[in-house]
Design a protein around this motif. Structure first.
Motif, PDB file in Angstrom:
ATOM      1  N   GLY A 137       0.773  -1.230   0.000  1.00  0.00           N
ATOM      2  CA  GLY A 137       0.000   0.000   0.000  1.00  0.00           C
ATOM      3  C   GLY A 137       0.802   1.277   0.000  1.00  0.00           C
ATOM      4  O   GLY A 137       0.274   2.345   0.337  1.00  0.00           O
ATOM      5  N   ASN A 138       2.071   1.205  -0.381  1.00  0.00           N
ATOM      6  CA  ASN A 138       2.926   2.381  -0.387  1.00  0.00           C
ATOM      7  C   ASN A 138       3.030   2.989  -1.785  1.00  0.00           C
ATOM      8  O   ASN A 138       2.745   2.335  -2.786  1.00  0.00           O
ATOM      9  N   LYS A 139       3.492   4.227  -1.828  1.00  0.00           N
ATOM     10  CA  LYS A 139       3.521   4.967  -3.087  1.00  0.00           C
ATOM     11  C   LYS A 139       4.871   4.845  -3.800  1.00  0.00           C
ATOM     12  O   LYS A 139       5.922   4.841  -3.164  1.00  0.00           O
ATOM     13  N   VAL A 140       4.791   4.767  -5.123  1.00  0.00           N
ATOM     14  CA  VAL A 140       5.977   4.722  -5.976  1.00  0.00           C
ATOM     15  C   VAL A 140       5.936   5.922  -6.908  1.00  0.00           C
ATOM     16  O   VAL A 140       4.904   6.188  -7.535  1.00  0.00           O
ATOM     17  N   PHE A 141       7.049   6.638  -6.997  1.00  0.00           N
ATOM     18  CA  PHE A 141       7.118   7.784  -7.911  1.00  0.00           C
ATOM     19  C   PHE A 141       7.816   7.363  -9.194  1.00  0.00           C
ATOM     20  O   PHE A 141       8.958   6.902  -9.169  1.00  0.00           O
ATOM     21  N   TYR A 142       7.122   7.523 -10.319  1.00  0.00           N
ATOM     22  CA  TYR A 142       7.713   7.258 -11.630  1.00  0.00           C
ATOM     23  C   TYR A 142       8.050   8.584 -12.282  1.00  0.00           C
ATOM     24  O   TYR A 142       7.173   9.418 -12.514  1.00  0.00           O
ATOM     25  N   ASP A 143       9.326   8.774 -12.566  1.00  0.00           N
ATOM     26  CA  ASP A 143       9.800  10.036 -13.134  1.00  0.00           C
ATOM     27  C   ASP A 143       9.825   9.945 -14.660  1.00  0.00           C
ATOM     28  O   ASP A 143      10.539   9.108 -15.236  1.00  0.00           O
ATOM     29  N   LYS A 144       9.061  10.813 -15.309  1.00  0.00           N
ATOM     30  CA  LYS A 144       9.010  10.832 -16.772  1.00  0.00           C
ATOM     31  C   LYS A 144      10.235  11.511 -17.376  1.00  0.00           C
ATOM     32  O   LYS A 144      10.464  11.421 -18.585  1.00  0.00           O
ATOM     33  N   HIS A 145      11.009  12.183 -16.529  1.00  0.00           N
ATOM     34  CA  HIS A 145      12.188  12.902 -17.000  1.00  0.00           C
ATOM     35  C   HIS A 145      13.445  12.124 -16.598  1.00  0.00           C
ATOM     36  O   HIS A 145      13.738  11.972 -15.414  1.00  0.00           O
ATOM     37  N   PRO A 146      14.201  11.611 -17.572  1.00  0.00           N
ATOM     38  CA  PRO A 146      15.384  10.794 -17.268  1.00  0.00           C
ATOM     39  C   PRO A 146      16.396  11.529 -16.393  1.00  0.00           C
ATOM     40  O   PRO A 146      16.614  12.724 -16.550  1.00  0.00           O
ATOM     41  N   LYS A 147      16.995  10.762 -15.485  1.00  0.00           N
ATOM     42  CA  LYS A 147      18.040  11.300 -14.627  1.00  0.00           C
ATOM     43  C   LYS A 147      19.328  10.492 -14.715  1.00  0.00           C
ATOM     44  O   LYS A 147      20.249  10.726 -13.926  1.00  0.00           O
ATOM     45  N   ILE A 148      19.381   9.549 -15.662  1.00  0.00           N
ATOM     46  CA  ILE A 148      20.628   8.830 -15.884  1.00  0.00           C
ATOM     47  C   ILE A 148      20.846   8.608 -17.383  1.00  0.00           C
ATOM     48  O   ILE A 148      19.881   8.554 -18.161  1.00  0.00           O
ATOM     49  N   LEU A 149      22.101   8.482 -17.752  1.00  0.00           N
ATOM     50  CA  LEU A 149      22.484   8.044 -19.085  1.00  0.00           C
ATOM     51  C   LEU A 149      22.717   6.542 -19.007  1.00  0.00           C
ATOM     52  O   LEU A 149      23.603   6.080 -18.272  1.00  0.00           O
ATOM     53  N   TYR A 150      21.906   5.801 -19.716  1.00  0.00           N
ATOM     54  CA  TYR A 150      21.969   4.338 -19.698  1.00  0.00           C
ATOM     55  C   TYR A 150      22.830   3.882 -20.864  1.00  0.00           C
ATOM     56  O   TYR A 150      22.394   3.861 -21.994  1.00  0.00           O
ATOM     57  N   ARG A 151      24.061   3.525 -20.555  1.00  0.00           N
ATOM     58  CA  ARG A 151      25.024   3.187 -21.597  1.00  0.00           C
ATOM     59  C   ARG A 151      24.794   1.761 -22.098  1.00  0.00           C
ATOM     60  O   ARG A 151      24.768   0.810 -21.312  1.00  0.00           O
ATOM     61  N   GLN A 152      24.619   1.619 -23.414  1.00  0.00           N
ATOM     62  CA  GLN A 152      24.378   0.324 -24.023  1.00  0.00           C
ATOM     63  C   GLN A 152      25.660  -0.228 -24.633  1.00  0.00           C
ATOM     64  O   GLN A 152      26.355   0.455 -25.395  1.00  0.00           O
ATOM     65  N   HIS A 153      25.965  -1.474 -24.265  1.00  0.00           N
ATOM     66  CA  HIS A 153      27.089  -2.192 -24.854  1.00  0.00           C
ATOM     67  C   HIS A 153      26.548  -3.396 -25.607  1.00  0.00           C
ATOM     68  O   HIS A 153      25.398  -3.804 -25.430  1.00  0.00           O
ATOM     69  N   SER A 154      27.369  -3.982 -26.403  1.00  0.00           N
ATOM     70  CA  SER A 154      26.941  -5.177 -27.142  1.00  0.00           C
ATOM     71  C   SER A 154      26.663  -6.348 -26.224  1.00  0.00           C
ATOM     72  O   SER A 154      25.907  -7.252 -26.545  1.00  0.00           O
ATOM     73  N   ASN A 155      27.251  -6.294 -24.999  1.00  0.00           N
ATOM     74  CA  ASN A 155      27.090  -7.413 -24.072  1.00  0.00           C
ATOM     75  C   ASN A 155      26.244  -7.042 -22.862  1.00  0.00           C
ATOM     76  O   ASN A 155      26.361  -7.657 -21.807  1.00  0.00           O
ATOM     77  N   ASN A 156      25.382  -6.030 -22.977  1.00  0.00           N
ATOM     78  CA  ASN A 156      24.514  -5.652 -21.864  1.00  0.00           C
ATOM     79  C   ASN A 156      23.683  -6.840 -21.412  1.00  0.00           C
ATOM     80  O   ASN A 156      23.103  -7.563 -22.234  1.00  0.00           O
ATOM     81  N   ASP A 157      23.592  -7.030 -20.082  1.00  0.00           N
ATOM     82  CA  ASP A 157      22.725  -8.094 -19.571  1.00  0.00           C
ATOM     83  C   ASP A 157      21.269  -7.754 -19.816  1.00  0.00           C
ATOM     84  O   ASP A 157      20.444  -8.609 -20.105  1.00  0.00           O
ATOM     85  N   HIS A 158      20.916  -6.486 -19.691  1.00  0.00           N
ATOM     86  CA  HIS A 158      19.556  -6.022 -19.978  1.00  0.00           C
ATOM     87  C   HIS A 158      19.667  -4.782 -20.855  1.00  0.00           C
ATOM     88  O   HIS A 158      20.554  -3.965 -20.677  1.00  0.00           O
ATOM     89  N   GLY A 159      18.740  -4.641 -21.764  1.00  0.00           N
ATOM     90  CA  GLY A 159      18.721  -3.462 -22.602  1.00  0.00           C
ATOM     91  C   GLY A 159      17.312  -2.941 -22.748  1.00  0.00           C
ATOM     92  O   GLY A 159      16.374  -3.480 -22.191  1.00  0.00           O
ATOM     93  N   ILE A 160      17.192  -1.855 -23.510  1.00  0.00           N
ATOM     94  CA  ILE A 160      15.876  -1.274 -23.730  1.00  0.00           C
ATOM     95  C   ILE A 160      15.018  -2.184 -24.606  1.00  0.00           C
ATOM     96  O   ILE A 160      13.821  -2.312 -24.428  1.00  0.00           O
ATOM     97  N   GLY A 161      15.648  -2.824 -25.584  1.00  0.00           N
ATOM     98  CA  GLY A 161      14.961  -3.839 -26.354  1.00  0.00           C
ATOM     99  C   GLY A 161      13.874  -3.346 -27.283  1.00  0.00           C
ATOM    100  O   GLY A 161      12.791  -3.922 -27.341  1.00  0.00           O
TER     101      GLY A 161
END
Length: 250
Positions: A137-161
């Motif tokens: 029952g607690n609140k989660v804030f979802y930020d629509k404005h990015p605050k990190i640079l998510y660096r993509q490599h060829s071997n990323n374990d997770h990506g945007i996809g």
């Protein structure tokens, strides 16, 4: 660590060759602090990321997460993660994660909730945080404005996809029952820790169990899902959810 001894409190060694197991190991080891944040070594935080996220937590949220600005290995912007408009809630969390762990900042109350899992097998640290915080029952804030640079490599374990290959891979994962296995682990965990739950959220969990176990190949599943108010953030996501429930893939 050696260069800035006053900045680093302590480093913990992890031996699991799996990112989720390493995250769990660390969250069970670190001492009590007022705030915590996950950080991937190759991402770049905006200067105001921590101040901004903590200010949101101080407004009554237990968990902060949001979009990312996607870059290549040289930090050249190549896109953004999806933007979500619908509210954060357990009715959404039970069927969808909305933010990566590398964007998450949370307080000690959220950490105490997470530590309830102990050694229960899980599949996704970020998704489970969203599920658990909202389940109680607690609140989660979802930020629509990015605050990190998510660096993509060829071997990323997770990506945007967003590529066709990534979308096809997720579809095959769904067809082969991978998504169903993830959901079974999440539901199993929730069934173990239903103390101090929100009554409304327990009803949502019950409805979700009914949809998964009793609505295969039944047209009434579409009506029941709508009535249950369980939802994903996008139109396409909700179509996929209906598809998954009808064919017993959820």
């Amino acid at each position: 660590f050696k260069k800035y001894p006053n900045i680093f409190k302590k480093l913990y060694k992890v031996n699991f060759k799996h990112p989720v197991k390493n995250y769990i190991s660390l969250t069970l080891k670190v001492p009590e602090y007022k705030y915590y944040a996950f950080a991937d070594q190759d991402d770049v935080w905006f200067e105001d990321k921590l101040i901004h996220s903590i200010s949101k937590l101080n407004e009554g949220y237990l968990l902060y997460g949001g979009r990312v600005q996607v870059t290549d290995e040289n930090l050249k912007t190549i896109g953004y993660s999806p933007i979500f408009e619908k509210p954060t809630s357990f009715a959404n969390a039970i069927v969808q994660n909305i933010a990566g762990a590398n964007t998450m900042v949370f307080n000690h109350s959220a950490m105490k909730i997470f530590r309830k899992i102990k050694n229960h097998p899980i599949t996704s640290i970020d998704w489970l945080f969203y599920i658990l915080v909202t389940f109680y029952g607690n609140k989660v804030f979802y930020d629509k404005h990015p605050k990190i640079l998510y660096r993509q490599h060829s071997n990323n374990d997770h990506g945007i996809g967003k590529s066709f290959q990534s979308r096809l891979s997720r579809f095959l994962f769904l067809i082969k029952g991978g998504n169903k296995l993830f959901n079974e682990l999440n539901v199993s965990l929730l069934n173990e820790i239903v103390d101090n739950y929100e009554k409304q959220n327990l009803e949502i969990l019950s409805n979700y169990n009914y949809l998964r176990n009793n609505m295969k190949y039944r047209l009434s599943s579409f009506k029941f899902l709508k009535k249950s108010k369980i939802y994903r953030q996008t139109f396409l996501g909700n179509l996929n959810l209906n598809f998954s429930i009808f064919f017993g893939l959820e």
